[in-house]
Design a protein around this motif. Structure first.
Motif, short mmCIF file in Angstrom:
data_model
loop_
_atom_site.label_atom_id
_atom_site.label_comp_id
_atom_site.label_asym_id
_atom_site.label_seq_id
_atom_site.Cartn_x
_atom_site.Cartn_y
_atom_site.Cartn_z
N LEU A 164 0.82 -1.20 0.00
CA LEU A 164 0.00 0.00 0.00
C LEU A 164 0.86 1.26 0.00
O LEU A 164 0.53 2.25 -0.66
N TYR A 165 1.96 1.21 0.71
CA TYR A 165 2.84 2.38 0.81
C TYR A 165 3.39 2.78 -0.55
O TYR A 165 3.32 3.95 -0.94
N THR A 166 3.92 1.81 -1.30
CA THR A 166 4.48 2.16 -2.62
C THR A 166 3.40 2.70 -3.55
O THR A 166 3.64 3.65 -4.29
N TYR A 167 2.23 2.12 -3.48
CA TYR A 167 1.12 2.59 -4.31
C TYR A 167 0.72 4.01 -3.92
O TYR A 167 0.57 4.89 -4.77
N GLY A 168 0.59 4.26 -2.62
CA GLY A 168 0.18 5.58 -2.15
C GLY A 168 1.19 6.66 -2.47
O GLY A 168 0.82 7.77 -2.86
N VAL A 169 2.47 6.35 -2.31
CA VAL A 169 3.50 7.33 -2.62
C VAL A 169 3.49 7.65 -4.11
O VAL A 169 3.71 8.80 -4.50
N LYS A 170 3.23 6.67 -4.93
CA LYS A 170 3.17 6.92 -6.37
C LYS A 170 1.95 7.78 -6.73
O LYS A 170 1.99 8.54 -7.68
N LEU A 171 0.88 7.66 -5.95
CA LEU A 171 -0.30 8.47 -6.21
C LEU A 171 -0.13 9.91 -5.75
O LEU A 171 -0.53 10.84 -6.45
N THR A 172 0.42 10.11 -4.55
CA THR A 172 0.45 11.45 -3.98
C THR A 172 1.83 12.04 -3.78
O THR A 172 1.96 13.25 -3.75
N GLY A 173 2.82 11.20 -3.55
CA GLY A 173 4.16 11.70 -3.27
C GLY A 173 4.33 12.12 -1.82
O GLY A 173 5.43 12.47 -1.39
N ASP A 174 3.27 12.11 -1.02
CA ASP A 174 3.32 12.54 0.38
C ASP A 174 3.47 11.32 1.28
O ASP A 174 2.50 10.66 1.65
N LYS A 175 4.72 11.01 1.67
CA LYS A 175 5.02 9.80 2.43
C LYS A 175 4.34 9.78 3.80
O LYS A 175 3.85 8.73 4.23
N GLU A 176 4.33 10.91 4.47
CA GLU A 176 3.71 10.97 5.80
C GLU A 176 2.21 10.74 5.71
O GLU A 176 1.64 10.02 6.52
N LEU A 177 1.57 11.38 4.76
CA LEU A 177 0.14 11.19 4.57
C LEU A 177 -0.17 9.73 4.28
O LEU A 177 -1.10 9.16 4.84
N VAL A 178 0.63 9.11 3.44
CA VAL A 178 0.42 7.70 3.08
C VAL A 178 0.54 6.82 4.31
O VAL A 178 -0.31 5.96 4.55
N ARG A 179 1.58 7.04 5.12
CA ARG A 179 1.74 6.24 6.36
C ARG A 179 0.54 6.40 7.28
O ARG A 179 0.03 5.43 7.83
N ASP A 180 0.10 7.64 7.45
CA ASP A 180 -1.04 7.90 8.33
C ASP A 180 -2.30 7.20 7.83
O ASP A 180 -3.05 6.62 8.61
N VAL A 181 -2.54 7.27 6.54
CA VAL A 181 -3.75 6.66 5.97
C VAL A 181 -3.70 5.14 6.12
O VAL A 181 -4.71 4.52 6.46
N ILE A 182 -2.56 4.54 5.90
CA ILE A 182 -2.44 3.08 6.07
C ILE A 182 -2.72 2.70 7.51
O ILE A 182 -3.48 1.76 7.79
N GLN A 183 -2.12 3.43 8.45
CA GLN A 183 -2.35 3.11 9.86
C GLN A 183 -3.82 3.30 10.23
O GLN A 183 -4.40 2.46 10.92
N ASP A 184 -4.43 4.39 9.78
CA ASP A 184 -5.85 4.61 10.05
C ASP A 184 -6.71 3.49 9.47
O ASP A 184 -7.65 3.03 10.12
N LEU A 185 -6.39 3.06 8.28
CA LEU A 185 -7.14 1.99 7.64
C LEU A 185 -7.08 0.70 8.47
O LEU A 185 -8.10 0.09 8.75
N PHE A 186 -5.89 0.32 8.88
CA PHE A 186 -5.75 -0.92 9.64
C PHE A 186 -6.35 -0.80 11.04
O PHE A 186 -6.95 -1.75 11.54
#
Length: 184
Positions: free
Chosen positions: A33-55
């Protein structure tokens, strides 16, 4: 045991409160999910937060995935939807529709081709052609070939129907072929 689409028992155990099973799922799916999210937005912190929130939400709410056997697709779709929502909240003046057009990725072409000069050149040619594709075509190639999602799952992620997913992939492959092997 490594989680995968067919590992329904691990998902059920994790969603039923087994913290060890859920931790294993998190460790397996986080990098995908992280690699996909970073490719979509480029915002690594946002991606980490969203993954954690999802789980956290999955674990706390004991979410039941409607189509058993499509866990990976469900996760990617839920993740993408949350990421888009969080990006809207984080940047209210930024048009989220722009996210649909910024999907650019470095495909692992050339990696794994070995030291053979011909294969390396083929990899470079393929990567150059790939970068010339529209972002949506890049995204479907990435989801289908790199993340190995099925058309049903991709359709859910991209909010299109299954046939449109197939058509988009077909067009992307055709354009890639035309770019790599132009008619003489």
């Amino acid at each position: 045991m490594i989680p995968g689409e067919d590992d329904i028992a691990l998902w059920k155990a994790g969603l039923d409160g087994n913290k060890a099973a859920f931790g294993q799922l998190y460790r397996y799916y986080f990098p995908l999910l992280y690699t996909y999210g970073v490719k979509l937005t480029g915002d690594k912190e946002l991606v980490r937060d969203v993954i954690q929130d999802l789980f956290v939400n999955l674990f706390q709410e004991k979410v039941q995935v409607p189509v058993i056997g499509h866990w990976k697709g469900y996760l990617f779709q839920a993740f993408r939807n949350r990421l888009v929502d969080k990006a809207r909240q984080a940047k209210p003046t930024y048009d989220i529709a722009d996210y649909e057009n910024v999907f650019v990725t470095e495909m692992p072409f050339g990696e794994g081709f070995g030291t053979d000069e011909v294969r390396e050149e083929q990899g470079r040619l393929l990567l150059r052609a790939y970068k010339q594709l529209p972002p949506r075509q890049q995204e479907i190639l990435y989801l289908f070939y790199i993340k190995e999602l099925k058309h049903e799952e991709i359709a859910g992620i991209l909010h299109i129907n299954c046939q449109s997913s197939k058509n988009l992939l077909f067009r992307a492959i055709g354009k890639l072929r035309a770019l790599c092997f132009p008619p003489e």
